[in-house]
Design a protein around this motif. Structure first.
Motif, PDB file in Angstrom:
ATOM      1  N   PHE A   1       0.886  -0.699   0.141  1.00  0.00           N
ATOM      2  CA  PHE A   1       0.318   0.044   0.227  1.00  0.00           C
ATOM      3  C   PHE A   1       1.087   1.107  -0.041  1.00  0.00           C
ATOM      4  O   PHE A   1       0.464   2.441   0.608  1.00  0.00           O
ATOM      5  CB  PHE A   1      -0.987  -0.359   1.133  1.00  0.00           C
ATOM      6  CG  PHE A   1      -2.001   0.805   1.244  1.00  0.00           C
ATOM      7  CD1 PHE A   1      -2.957   0.517  -0.204  1.00  0.00           C
ATOM      8  CD2 PHE A   1      -2.366   1.841   1.614  1.00  0.00           C
ATOM      9  CE1 PHE A   1      -4.516   1.295   0.155  1.00  0.00           C
ATOM     10  CE2 PHE A   1      -3.042   2.873   1.703  1.00  0.00           C
ATOM     11  CZ  PHE A   1      -4.166   2.098   0.933  1.00  0.00           C
TER      12      PHE A   1
ATOM     13  N   ARG B   1      -1.461   2.503  -3.827  1.00  0.00           N
ATOM     14  CA  ARG B   1      -3.072   3.140  -2.844  1.00  0.00           C
ATOM     15  C   ARG B   1      -3.790   3.515  -4.265  1.00  0.00           C
ATOM     16  O   ARG B   1      -4.772   3.183  -4.717  1.00  0.00           O
ATOM     17  CB  ARG B   1      -3.156   4.833  -2.479  1.00  0.00           C
ATOM     18  CG  ARG B   1      -2.172   4.312  -0.736  1.00  0.00           C
ATOM     19  CD  ARG B   1      -1.553   5.408  -0.894  1.00  0.00           C
ATOM     20  NE  ARG B   1      -0.539   5.345  -0.054  1.00  0.00           N
ATOM     21  CZ  ARG B   1       0.459   6.045   1.159  1.00  0.00           C
ATOM     22  NH1 ARG B   1       0.536   7.722   0.429  1.00  0.00           N
ATOM     23  NH2 ARG B   1       1.008   5.895   1.837  1.00  0.00           N
TER      24      ARG B   1
ATOM     25  N   ALA C   1      -5.757   0.641  -5.677  1.00  0.00           N
ATOM     26  CA  ALA C   1      -7.051   0.330  -5.106  1.00  0.00           C
ATOM     27  C   ALA C   1      -7.917   1.083  -5.320  1.00  0.00           C
ATOM     28  O   ALA C   1      -9.158   0.515  -5.070  1.00  0.00           O
ATOM     29  CB  ALA C   1      -6.424   0.277  -2.923  1.00  0.00           C
TER      30      ALA C   1
ATOM     31  N   VAL D   1      -6.366  -5.630   0.914  1.00  0.00           N
ATOM     32  CA  VAL D   1      -4.682  -4.835   1.312  1.00  0.00           C
ATOM     33  C   VAL D   1      -4.094  -6.211   2.415  1.00  0.00           C
ATOM     34  O   VAL D   1      -4.438  -5.950   2.760  1.00  0.00           O
ATOM     35  CB  VAL D   1      -4.529  -3.305   1.722  1.00  0.00           C
ATOM     36  CG1 VAL D   1      -3.233  -2.985   1.860  1.00  0.00           C
ATOM     37  CG2 VAL D   1      -5.335  -2.484   0.259  1.00  0.00           C
TER      38      VAL D   1
ATOM     39  N   GLU E   1       0.151  -5.913   4.065  1.00  0.00           N
ATOM     40  CA  GLU E   1       1.173  -5.110   4.325  1.00  0.00           C
ATOM     41  C   GLU E   1       2.070  -5.583   5.428  1.00  0.00           C
ATOM     42  O   GLU E   1       1.513  -5.654   6.413  1.00  0.00           O
ATOM     43  CB  GLU E   1       0.235  -3.667   4.229  1.00  0.00           C
ATOM     44  CG  GLU E   1       1.737  -2.284   4.435  1.00  0.00           C
ATOM     45  CD  GLU E   1       2.643  -2.061   3.226  1.00  0.00           C
ATOM     46  OE1 GLU E   1       3.504  -2.249   3.678  1.00  0.00           O
ATOM     47  OE2 GLU E   1       1.969  -1.563   2.346  1.00  0.00           O
TER      48      GLU E   1
ATOM     49  N   LYS F   1       1.768   2.537   6.500  1.00  0.00           N
ATOM     50  CA  LYS F   1       0.977   1.837   5.224  1.00  0.00           C
ATOM     51  C   LYS F   1      -0.339   1.068   5.473  1.00  0.00           C
ATOM     52  O   LYS F   1      -1.858   1.280   5.082  1.00  0.00           O
ATOM     53  CB  LYS F   1       1.706   1.101   4.438  1.00  0.00           C
ATOM     54  CG  LYS F   1       2.837   2.466   4.317  1.00  0.00           C
ATOM     55  CD  LYS F   1       3.533   1.895   2.995  1.00  0.00           C
ATOM     56  CE  LYS F   1       4.629   2.554   2.784  1.00  0.00           C
ATOM     57  NZ  LYS F   1       5.896   2.422   1.634  1.00  0.00           N
TER      58      LYS F   1
ATOM     59  N   ALA G   1      -4.580   2.406   5.166  1.00  0.00           N
ATOM     60  CA  ALA G   1      -5.451   1.238   4.350  1.00  0.00           C
ATOM     61  C   ALA G   1      -6.919   0.799   5.029  1.00  0.00           C
ATOM     62  O   ALA G   1      -7.781   1.100   4.817  1.00  0.00           O
ATOM     63  CB  ALA G   1      -4.661  -0.191   3.945  1.00  0.00           C
TER      64      ALA G   1
ATOM     65  N   TYR H   1     -10.535  -0.084   3.047  1.00  0.00           N
ATOM     66  CA  TYR H   1     -10.153  -1.299   2.786  1.00  0.00           C
ATOM     67  C   TYR H   1     -10.082  -2.521   4.397  1.00  0.00           C
ATOM     68  O   TYR H   1     -10.060  -1.731   5.313  1.00  0.00           O
ATOM     69  CB  TYR H   1      -8.713  -1.112   2.015  1.00  0.00           C
ATOM     70  CG  TYR H   1      -8.354   0.059   1.451  1.00  0.00           C
ATOM     71  CD1 TYR H   1      -9.855  -0.989   0.062  1.00  0.00           C
ATOM     72  CD2 TYR H   1      -8.574   0.570   1.409  1.00  0.00           C
ATOM     73  CE1 TYR H   1      -9.445   0.149  -0.839  1.00  0.00           C
ATOM     74  CE2 TYR H   1      -8.486   1.843   0.473  1.00  0.00           C
ATOM     75  CZ  TYR H   1      -8.806   1.557  -1.083  1.00  0.00           C
ATOM     76  OH  TYR H   1      -8.932   2.143  -1.617  1.00  0.00           O
TER      77      TYR H   1
ATOM     78  N   VAL I   1      -7.750  -5.215   5.865  1.00  0.00           N
ATOM     79  CA  VAL I   1      -6.648  -5.956   5.395  1.00  0.00           C
ATOM     80  C   VAL I   1      -5.939  -6.671   6.048  1.00  0.00           C
ATOM     81  O   VAL I   1      -6.409  -6.845   7.535  1.00  0.00           O
ATOM     82  CB  VAL I   1      -5.657  -4.531   6.846  1.00  0.00           C
ATOM     83  CG1 VAL I   1      -4.345  -4.514   6.941  1.00  0.00           C
ATOM     84  CG2 VAL I   1      -5.385  -2.869   6.482  1.00  0.00           C
TER      85      VAL I   1
END
Length: 420
Positions: free
Chosen positions: A218, A223, A226, A238, A240, A245, A249, A254, A256
């Motif tokens: 991300f 970004r 997405a 996402v 990560e 980050k 997100a 989003y 994660v």
């Protein structure tokens, strides 16, 4: 007129390449202004440039600007799947650039072409992923003394350069043109987002709405990807490793997850990290039937391709253009796009020309700055002077017909003063 040294697929494609280059030029007004300025000022007179870049119409317009400024250029491809053979022919036959690039060339030809363009004995190196700088340091260190410096335009390449610098291995100043605000905003975010979706759709003709779309990484590229995937109606997950980050997100709405949990639910999984082994054997083993794998993070190491090959009992090449289907022992099918290379260039045409207008304008101005100031710069990784980024943004706003406010003298004084 004698043609420059070259190794391209077919010079007969030159006129088709010219049409492609001129079409891209229409969307690159800032670079056009810089080319006009360079033609008058000749800031690169007598400067030899060796470049490893995607051989596309947008790159051709950058090289035209450098040529207008007096540069003598030798170009190798940074990705065999992104090379446009007609553009390569046009660069040789119409624009006077020495080009060594063919679509679909193998790794041996890739390495050979890098060494060939280094024989140009460059004053400046333009790189896209640090391969040219790497091979110059490891196989032709005798060339470093002549080089004033160079530019690197990718996140992956800047990471590699910083690693070289930290070990004291980098012997010339390299400017991280990737790290400017305009580059990150336009190229990495908007360009990668749109062009990656473009590549996936061309290769698969898949519906993204209602599908689970996994974005691995991300950063600026992640970004943008997405955002575009969500705009197409996908459910975006996402993955990560950076807590900041990942938090960003999550705050943007989003889901994660770690890749262990994202892989089994992903209909489309795209890596944009700049690292290796992001999708590993344990993730491949968990993929659903028909899952699509793609990479938009530069090198073809983000997905463990050796593991995928070893797990497959059958590989169906070219089930669609730039789509290979791997059949696993239990009958599940995994679709790999663009051989795990950059899907936005392997299965599409890369960033829109309007995006590359800003990126390449900054690169052209930086090249002129290095040519003038390189002797005073220490070996290592340098930032682009802030004035260049501001100038590119100003020119782009002018081209768009966008006007901004200006500070009054009282406002400027207020910002300078701590007494107010």
């Amino acid at each position: 007129m004698a043609l420059p040294e070259h190794d391209v697929a077919d010079l007969g494609l030159a006129q088709a390449g010219v049409r492609r280059v001129e079409w891209a030029e229409r969307a690159m007004p800032v670079l056009g202004r810089i080319r006009e300025r360079f033609a008058e000022e000749r800031p690169l007179e007598g400067v030899r440039v060796s470049a490893c870049m995607h051989v596309t119409a947008e790159t051709a317009n950058l090289l035209r600007a450098l040529r207008a400024g007096g540069a003598d250029i030798a170009l190798a491809a940074s990705n065999p799947l992104s090379t446009q053979d007609d553009t390569a022919a046009a660069l040789v036959a119409e624009y006077g650039v020495s080009v060594h690039a063919r679509a679909g060339m193998d790794e041996d030809a890739y390495d050979r072409n890098l060494l060939t363009v280094l024989e140009h004995r460059p004053h400046l190196l333009f790189d896209d992923g640090c391969d040219l700088v790497n091979i110059a340091h490891t196989e032709r260190p005798d060339l470093i003394a002549e080089a004033a410096g160079g530019c690197e335009q990718t996140t992956t390449g800047v990471i590699r350069l910083r690693g070289m610098s930290a070990e004291g291995a980098l012997k010339l100043p390299m400017v991280a043109v990737n790290d400017t605000a305009t580059k990150r905003m336009f190229d990495n975010r908007y360009g990668t987002g749109q062009s990656t979706i473009d590549g996936i759709l061309r290769a698969t003709n898949a519906m993204l709405a209602g599908r689970t779309f996994v974005v691995a990484g991300f950063g600026y590229c992640g970004r943008g990807l997405a955002e575009r995937a969500r705009g197409m109606g996908a459910r975006v997950v996402v993955t990560e490793v950076d807590p900041v980050k990942a938090l960003d997100a999550a705050m943007q709405g989003y889901t994660v997850l770690p890749m262990d949990e994202a892989a089994p639910v992903g209909d489309v999984i795209v890596t944009v990290t700049g690292n290796r082994d992001v999708v590993r054997p344990e993730h491949l083993a968990a993929l659903k039937d028909g899952a699509v794998l793609a990479n938009s993070g530069h090198f073809d190491v983000e997905i463990d391709l050796d593991a995928l090959e070893a797990m497959a009992v059958e590989v169906r090449r070219g089930v669609r253009p730039e789509a290979d289907e791997y059949v696993l022992a239990d009958g599940r099918r995994v679709v790999l796009l663009a051989e795990g290379r950059l899907v936005n260039l392997g299965a599409a045409e890369g960033h829109p020309a309007a995006v590359m207008d800003m990126s390449f304008s900054g690169q052209a101005l930086t090249a002129a700055w290095i040519a003038a100031e390189g002797a005073s710069l220490a070996a290592g990784v340098h930032e682009v002077p802030g004035g260049i980024d501001t100038e590119v943004a100003r020119l782009e706003l002018e081209a768009l017909g966008v006007r901004t406010d200006a500070l009054t003298p009282e406002q400027e004084e207020y910002l300078r003063s701590w007494r107010a």
